[in-house]
Motif scaffolding. Structure first.
Motif, PDB file in Angstrom:
ATOM      1  N   GLU A  69     -25.560  69.858  46.328  1.00 53.53           N
ATOM      2  CA  GLU A  69     -25.087  69.584  44.967  1.00 53.53           C
ATOM      3  C   GLU A  69     -26.229  69.659  43.972  1.00 53.53           C
ATOM      4  O   GLU A  69     -26.061  70.172  42.859  1.00 53.53           O
ATOM      5  CB  GLU A  69     -24.406  68.224  44.896  1.00 53.53           C
ATOM      6  N   ALA A  70     -27.401  69.148  44.352  1.00 50.92           N
ATOM      7  CA  ALA A  70     -28.565  69.231  43.463  1.00 50.92           C
ATOM      8  C   ALA A  70     -28.910  70.689  43.178  1.00 50.92           C
ATOM      9  O   ALA A  70     -29.204  71.062  42.034  1.00 50.92           O
ATOM     10  CB  ALA A  70     -29.751  68.502  44.087  1.00 50.92           C
ATOM     11  N   ALA A  71     -28.879  71.518  44.221  1.00 48.87           N
ATOM     12  CA  ALA A  71     -29.175  72.945  44.041  1.00 48.87           C
ATOM     13  C   ALA A  71     -28.166  73.605  43.115  1.00 48.87           C
ATOM     14  O   ALA A  71     -28.515  74.439  42.274  1.00 48.87           O
ATOM     15  CB  ALA A  71     -29.183  73.648  45.401  1.00 48.87           C
ATOM     16  N   GLU A  72     -26.902  73.232  43.268  1.00 50.94           N
ATOM     17  CA  GLU A  72     -25.841  73.830  42.444  1.00 50.94           C
ATOM     18  C   GLU A  72     -26.001  73.449  40.976  1.00 50.94           C
ATOM     19  O   GLU A  72     -25.873  74.297  40.081  1.00 50.94           O
ATOM     20  CB  GLU A  72     -24.481  73.351  42.966  1.00 50.94           C
ATOM     21  N   VAL A  73     -26.298  72.185  40.718  1.00 50.51           N
ATOM     22  CA  VAL A  73     -26.417  71.738  39.325  1.00 50.51           C
ATOM     23  C   VAL A  73     -27.675  72.293  38.678  1.00 50.51           C
ATOM     24  O   VAL A  73     -27.656  72.702  37.505  1.00 50.51           O
ATOM     25  CB  VAL A  73     -26.385  70.195  39.246  1.00 50.51           C
ATOM     26  N   ILE A  99     -34.824  69.865  47.762  1.00 46.80           N
ATOM     27  CA  ILE A  99     -35.743  70.217  48.839  1.00 46.80           C
ATOM     28  C   ILE A  99     -35.943  69.084  49.838  1.00 46.80           C
ATOM     29  O   ILE A  99     -36.125  69.325  51.033  1.00 46.80           O
ATOM     30  CB  ILE A  99     -37.097  70.659  48.236  1.00 46.80           C
ATOM     31  N   ASN A 100     -35.866  67.835  49.379  1.00 47.82           N
ATOM     32  CA  ASN A 100     -36.331  66.732  50.219  1.00 47.82           C
ATOM     33  C   ASN A 100     -35.290  65.686  50.594  1.00 47.82           C
ATOM     34  O   ASN A 100     -35.577  64.798  51.396  1.00 47.82           O
ATOM     35  CB  ASN A 100     -37.491  66.014  49.508  1.00 47.82           C
ATOM     36  N   HIS A 101     -34.103  65.725  50.007  1.00 52.23           N
ATOM     37  CA  HIS A 101     -33.127  64.667  50.323  1.00 52.23           C
ATOM     38  C   HIS A 101     -32.617  64.836  51.763  1.00 52.23           C
ATOM     39  O   HIS A 101     -32.329  65.955  52.195  1.00 52.23           O
ATOM     40  CB  HIS A 101     -31.956  64.697  49.342  1.00 52.23           C
ATOM     41  N   PRO A 102     -32.491  63.749  52.515  1.00 49.05           N
ATOM     42  CA  PRO A 102     -32.037  63.867  53.915  1.00 49.05           C
ATOM     43  C   PRO A 102     -30.568  64.240  54.060  1.00 49.05           C
ATOM     44  O   PRO A 102     -30.160  64.724  55.117  1.00 49.05           O
ATOM     45  CB  PRO A 102     -32.295  62.455  54.481  1.00 49.05           C
ATOM     46  N   ASP A 103     -29.758  64.032  53.025  1.00 47.25           N
ATOM     47  CA  ASP A 103     -28.331  64.329  53.079  1.00 47.25           C
ATOM     48  C   ASP A 103     -28.093  65.763  52.616  1.00 47.25           C
ATOM     49  O   ASP A 103     -28.380  66.121  51.468  1.00 47.25           O
ATOM     50  CB  ASP A 103     -27.563  63.352  52.193  1.00 47.25           C
ATOM     51  N   GLU A 104     -27.546  66.583  53.508  1.00 44.61           N
ATOM     52  CA  GLU A 104     -27.332  67.994  53.185  1.00 44.61           C
ATOM     53  C   GLU A 104     -26.403  68.167  51.989  1.00 44.61           C
ATOM     54  O   GLU A 104     -26.594  69.070  51.159  1.00 44.61           O
ATOM     55  CB  GLU A 104     -26.746  68.722  54.395  1.00 44.61           C
ATOM     56  N   ALA A 105     -25.394  67.302  51.872  1.00 45.34           N
ATOM     57  CA  ALA A 105     -24.457  67.399  50.750  1.00 45.34           C
ATOM     58  C   ALA A 105     -25.149  67.117  49.422  1.00 45.34           C
ATOM     59  O   ALA A 105     -24.879  67.788  48.415  1.00 45.34           O
ATOM     60  CB  ALA A 105     -23.295  66.418  50.953  1.00 45.34           C
ATOM     61  N   VAL A 106     -26.060  66.167  49.413  1.00 44.72           N
ATOM     62  CA  VAL A 106     -26.822  65.860  48.196  1.00 44.72           C
ATOM     63  C   VAL A 106     -27.722  67.034  47.841  1.00 44.72           C
ATOM     64  O   VAL A 106     -27.824  67.417  46.669  1.00 44.72           O
ATOM     65  CB  VAL A 106     -27.644  64.566  48.365  1.00 44.72           C
TER      66      VAL A 106
END
Length: 603
Positions: free
Chosen positions: A387-391, A377-384
């Motif tokens: 990946e967090a959402a996927e895991v 929800i809060n990381h500035p990097d869209e890729a991060v």
């Protein structure tokens, strides 16, 4: 009477040593200033609230249950529940991880996760009242219109109002595509909903003046199946534009379910009689919007079982140290007593260690998932974020199913430690077992979670997401393979990872010609993956403990018993619990024929 002590030391280990939460949060602008001291102070106070306010009304709430007035359709929660909820609201606890825009404190989800674990240990039935409100908050925060957010989120954030989700109907449980509740559009832009919902936790109660129900229903032009479901806000009392409560809405409790456990929570049959509602999100897209709440609930159910595992373990450990019966097989251990404390017996220790290993391993997994949500929800990097959402999507069915299955085993074992006293109400153990059993069923049965994991999350993308978690395992294995002290943890972890990769390919190939192979393998497969995940966190925990003990030895200091205990528990997990995977994989490879070729046996 049972006891409960918030496991603050182990929470601090998980947050600050295992996950290094403070450093992770510094990458999130919203939480960059949240340091270890702040987190520890919040959890210390949260532990006091859980242990001193909520825990004392757990047994009494279970005995008294909820009471429905059939004339008014009002439900009274057990004595003390309303007063405890008022203290909860006054203390600002509902707003802990909510958006400051709506009055929240803006703390990370991972802090709220630990707080709710303590609440669940103290009183799962009570905790479900505010817990469901968090799910409603998240759903509206993600999918509500600006007007809906302004109207409802401040009251949900403060805890002034509570929330529910209304999904299940008498003729359909998990298969929501079959639901029949109707929503008729009105000239003023609202809808009138009619139908019946069942198994609605906290659907009616006297803890708060208004309840915000999120209801799935069908519009007149809805296509059949799950693609025709819409989501609506249906408050108990209609809400005016200025946020004030109006007349009583046409949604009410028609009956209470008489359940095996969680008696203190009102599980309601809800009747909608032209209840006024407003649409959330797009027409026919309600199931996708509700999944925000459903996924939060699945993680929450895992947290419920984690809490029960911890409190059951604490009580069984205290009893085993105090109860004397028989002598140790290796000689008298308590010569001043007529018998030895039962903790000297190997099988009592097996039961205690099982609960301890699943509690501490489950805590690491739950906190890791909460941290992933913070990143999503809060990381500035869209890729991060992606990946967090996927895991976390991969791990959600594991948290829900693996943790709840383990809690059923652990609470049952802890009850067994008490012998006959485990079945007597005042000890509290039989309640932990009863409460734990439902967690394997609601929010999607554990079989449904297993099908989701194997069919959708693993085979659905050829194991790509599973490989991402596997990289964490590989990194740990490579880093510690040459460390002889870590061999007892790294070797079985690496072996399981390799075997899981091969097994996944085998199941995938079989499933291409026979989809029943997925259904036959799914439950056992989830447990295998669950052990890989928990094994990773236990190996990491052992890695830290070994380093701390070596550091103490080098500096000629007394070893910290905490790290000694962590190391012993890791050894127990790897030698006594993880080997279950061997039999699980053998069962998976047996295939579906022995299950489906049973028409004569089941005639």
């Amino acid at each position: 009477m049972p006891i409960y002590t918030p496991p603050l030391r182990d929470m601090q280990f998980v947050l600050h040593e295992l996950l290094n939460v403070s450093a992770e949060l510094k990458a999130l602008p919203k939480h960059a200033d949240t340091d270890a001291d702040t987190i520890n102070a919040v959890l210390e106070e949260g532990g006091k609230f859980a242990a001193e306010v909520v825990f004392p009304i757990n047994i009494s709430g279970d005995a008294q249950g909820c009471q429905l007035n059939r004339d008014t359709h009002e439900v009274k929660a057990p004595d003390g529940f309303k007063e405890a909820y008022a203290q909860y609201v006054a203390g600002g606890w509902p707003s802990l991880s909510c958006d400051p825009e709506y009055g929240g404190q803006g703390l990370p989800f991972v802090v709220n996760q630990c707080f709710y674990e303590m609440l669940n240990s103290s009183n799962q039935a009570w905790t479900m009242y505010p817990g469901l409100s968090h799910g409603a908050y998240e759903c509206l925060h993600a999918h509500g219109t600006p007007e809906q957010k302004a109207l409802y989120l401040p009251k949900l954030t403060s805890g002034e109002w509570t929330g529910t989700m209304c999904l299940t109907e008498p003729h359909c449980g998990t298969d929501l595509g079959m639901l029949r509740t109707k929503a008729e559009p009105q000239a003023d832009g609202t809808y009138k909903l009619s139908g019946q919902k069942i198994f609605i936790s906290a659907g009616e109660h006297n803890l708060a003046p208004n309840i915000v129900h999120l209801v799935l229903a069908r519009l007149p032009d809805a296509p059949p199946g799950s693609k025709g479901i819409s989501l609506f806000i249906v408050p108990k009392f209609n809400v005016a534009a200025d946020g004030s409560m109006g007349e009583r809405n046409g949604i009410y409790c028609g009956g209470l379910e008489h359940k095996m456990g969680i008696h203190g929570n009102s599980t309601c049959q809800m009747v909608l009689d032209e209840a006024v509602g407003t649409l959330v999100g797009q027409p026919h897209k309600g199931l996708a919007a509700m999944f925000v709440m459903m996924n939060a609930a699945r993680l929450g159910v895992g947290n419920q079982s984690l809490g029960l595992t911890e409190v059951a373990y604490q009580n069984a450990l205290a009893y085993a140290k105090d109860r004397v019966q028989m002598r140790s097989l290796t000689g008298v251990k308590a010569p001043g007593k007529p018998a030895d404390p039962i903790i000297v017996h190997p099988d009592v220790r097996r039961m205690l260690m099982t609960a301890k290993a699943y509690a501490e391993g489950g805590r690491a997994l739950a906190c890791y998932c909460a941290l992933l949500l913070d990143k999503e929800i809060n990381h500035p990097d869209e890729a991060v974020r992606a990946e967090a959402a996927e895991v976390v999507a991969l791990l959600t069915p594991i948290v829900k199913a693996f943790t709840t299955d383990n809690a059923w085993e652990a609470t049952s074992a802890c009850q067994q430690v008490f012998g006959g006293h485990g079945y007597i109400k005042e000890w509290g153990m039989e309640q932990f077992v009863r409460d734990a059993r439902i967690n394997m069923i609601y929010e999607g049965t554990n079989t449904i979670q297993s099908l989701d994991l194997l069919g959708r999350k693993v085979l659905g993308n050829q194991g790509a997401t599973l490989k991402k978690f596997g990289k964490l395992v590989e990194q740990l294995v490579k880093a510690e393979m040459a460390n002889e002290a870590m061999g007892e943890f790294i070797k079985p972890l690496a072996d399981l990872g390799q075997k899981l990769t091969q097994l996944t390919g085998e199941v995938g190939m079989k499933a291409m010609s026979n989809a029943d192979e997925v259904g036959a393998a799914a439950v056992d497969y989830l447990r295998v993956v669950g052990h890989l995940v928990l094994g990773y966190f236990w190996a990491r925990s052992a890695q830290i403990a070994l380093a701390k003990l070596a550091e103490a030895e080098e500096e000629a200091q007394r070893p910290d018993p905490f790290y000694q205990a962590k190391l012993q528990t890791a050894r127990f997990y790897f030698t006594r619990l993880m080997p279950e995977t061997s039999s699980l994989m053998r069962r998976i490879r047996a295939g579906s024929d022995v299950l489906m070729d049973t028409d004569a046996a089941l005639a």
